[in-house]
Design a protein around this motif. Structure first.
Motif, PDB file in Angstrom:
ATOM      1  N   ARG A 259     -16.194 -15.806  -6.884  1.00 23.50           N
ATOM      2  CA  ARG A 259     -15.774 -15.294  -5.569  1.00 23.50           C
ATOM      3  C   ARG A 259     -15.392 -13.814  -5.649  1.00 23.50           C
ATOM      4  O   ARG A 259     -15.702 -13.044  -4.739  1.00 23.50           O
ATOM      5  N   GLU A 260     -14.768 -13.412  -6.752  1.00 21.48           N
ATOM      6  CA  GLU A 260     -14.408 -12.011  -6.916  1.00 21.48           C
ATOM      7  C   GLU A 260     -15.659 -11.134  -6.945  1.00 21.48           C
ATOM      8  O   GLU A 260     -15.698 -10.073  -6.323  1.00 21.48           O
ATOM      9  N   ASP A 261     -16.702 -11.589  -7.662  1.00 25.77           N
ATOM     10  CA  ASP A 261     -17.960 -10.834  -7.699  1.00 25.77           C
ATOM     11  C   ASP A 261     -18.550 -10.682  -6.300  1.00 25.77           C
ATOM     12  O   ASP A 261     -19.020  -9.603  -5.929  1.00 25.77           O
ATOM     13  N   GLU A 262     -18.521 -11.766  -5.529  1.00 24.88           N
ATOM     14  CA  GLU A 262     -19.049 -11.709  -4.161  1.00 24.88           C
ATOM     15  C   GLU A 262     -18.271 -10.696  -3.321  1.00 24.88           C
ATOM     16  O   GLU A 262     -18.862  -9.884  -2.605  1.00 24.88           O
ATOM     17  N   LEU A 263     -16.954 -10.752  -3.418  1.00 25.07           N
ATOM     18  CA  LEU A 263     -16.116  -9.856  -2.618  1.00 25.07           C
ATOM     19  C   LEU A 263     -16.260  -8.400  -3.060  1.00 25.07           C
ATOM     20  O   LEU A 263     -16.313  -7.493  -2.221  1.00 25.07           O
ATOM     21  N   LEU A 264     -16.341  -8.166  -4.361  1.00 29.26           N
ATOM     22  CA  LEU A 264     -16.515  -6.796  -4.845  1.00 29.26           C
ATOM     23  C   LEU A 264     -17.873  -6.234  -4.453  1.00 29.26           C
ATOM     24  O   LEU A 264     -17.999  -5.048  -4.125  1.00 29.26           O
ATOM     25  N   ASP A 265     -18.907  -7.088  -4.472  1.00 26.93           N
ATOM     26  CA  ASP A 265     -20.229  -6.643  -4.001  1.00 26.93           C
ATOM     27  C   ASP A 265     -20.173  -6.271  -2.530  1.00 26.93           C
ATOM     28  O   ASP A 265     -20.738  -5.262  -2.108  1.00 26.93           O
ATOM     29  N   ARG A 266     -19.492  -7.074  -1.744  1.00 27.28           N
ATOM     30  CA  ARG A 266     -19.357  -6.801  -0.307  1.00 27.28           C
ATOM     31  C   ARG A 266     -18.589  -5.492  -0.081  1.00 27.28           C
ATOM     32  O   ARG A 266     -18.971  -4.679   0.749  1.00 27.28           O
ATOM     33  N   LEU A 267     -17.532  -5.281  -0.847  1.00 26.54           N
ATOM     34  CA  LEU A 267     -16.742  -4.064  -0.723  1.00 26.54           C
ATOM     35  C   LEU A 267     -17.576  -2.840  -1.117  1.00 26.54           C
ATOM     36  O   LEU A 267     -17.533  -1.814  -0.437  1.00 26.54           O
ATOM     37  N   ALA A 268     -18.353  -2.956  -2.172  1.00 22.08           N
ATOM     38  CA  ALA A 268     -19.225  -1.851  -2.594  1.00 22.08           C
ATOM     39  C   ALA A 268     -20.265  -1.557  -1.518  1.00 22.08           C
ATOM     40  O   ALA A 268     -20.577  -0.388  -1.239  1.00 22.08           O
ATOM     41  N   GLU A 269     -20.796  -2.606  -0.902  1.00 18.37           N
ATOM     42  CA  GLU A 269     -21.775  -2.430   0.182  1.00 18.37           C
ATOM     43  C   GLU A 269     -21.147  -1.676   1.356  1.00 18.37           C
ATOM     44  O   GLU A 269     -21.762  -0.767   1.920  1.00 18.37           O
ATOM     45  N   LEU A 270     -19.918  -2.023   1.685  1.00 15.22           N
ATOM     46  CA  LEU A 270     -19.234  -1.347   2.788  1.00 15.22           C
ATOM     47  C   LEU A 270     -18.964   0.111   2.448  1.00 15.22           C
ATOM     48  O   LEU A 270     -19.095   0.988   3.304  1.00 15.22           O
TER      49      LEU A 270
END
Length: 87
Positions: free
Chosen positions: A63-74
Motif C-alpha cells: 500500500r505504501e508503494d501505491e501511495l508513493l507512486d500516486r504522490l509522485a504522479e501528482l
C-alpha cells in the motif's frame, strides 16, 4: 442578451443549469483527485495501522508503494516543465 433572445432561449434554461452544475461537479472532483493532501493523510494512517498491528509489513509495503507512486504522479503533474528540462 436582449428581451427577444431571452424569451426564445428560456426553454433551454434547465439544460444550461444542468450543464453548469455538471461542470462545477467535474471541476470539484478534479481538484480533489489531484490534491496531494489525502494521499499524505493515507500514508500517515497506514503507518499508524502498521504500528498498531492492524496490518502486517507486506500489506504496508504494498500500500505504501501505491501511495508513493500516486504522490509522485501528482508532483510530476504539478511541475510538468521540469520533465522537459531534465536530461
Amino acid at each position: 442578451m436582449g428581451l427577444l433572445t431571452g424569451l426564445l432561449t428560456f426553454p433551454l434554461a434547465p439544460v444550461r443549469a444542468t450543464v453548469w452544475a455538471a461542470e462545477q461537479m467535474a471541476a470539484a472532483a478534479e481538484r480533489e483527485y489531484y490534491d496531494p493532501a489525502p494521499v499524505r493523510r493515507a500514508l500517515a494512517e497506514l503507518e499508524q495501522d502498521l504500528l498498531a498491528g492492524r496490518i502486517d509489513e507486506d500489506a504496508y509495503d504494498r500500500r505504501e508503494d501505491e501511495l508513493l507512486d500516486r504522490l509522485a504522479e501528482l508532483e510530476r503533474r504539478e511541475r510538468p516543465d521540469e520533465r522537459r528540462r531534465a536530461p
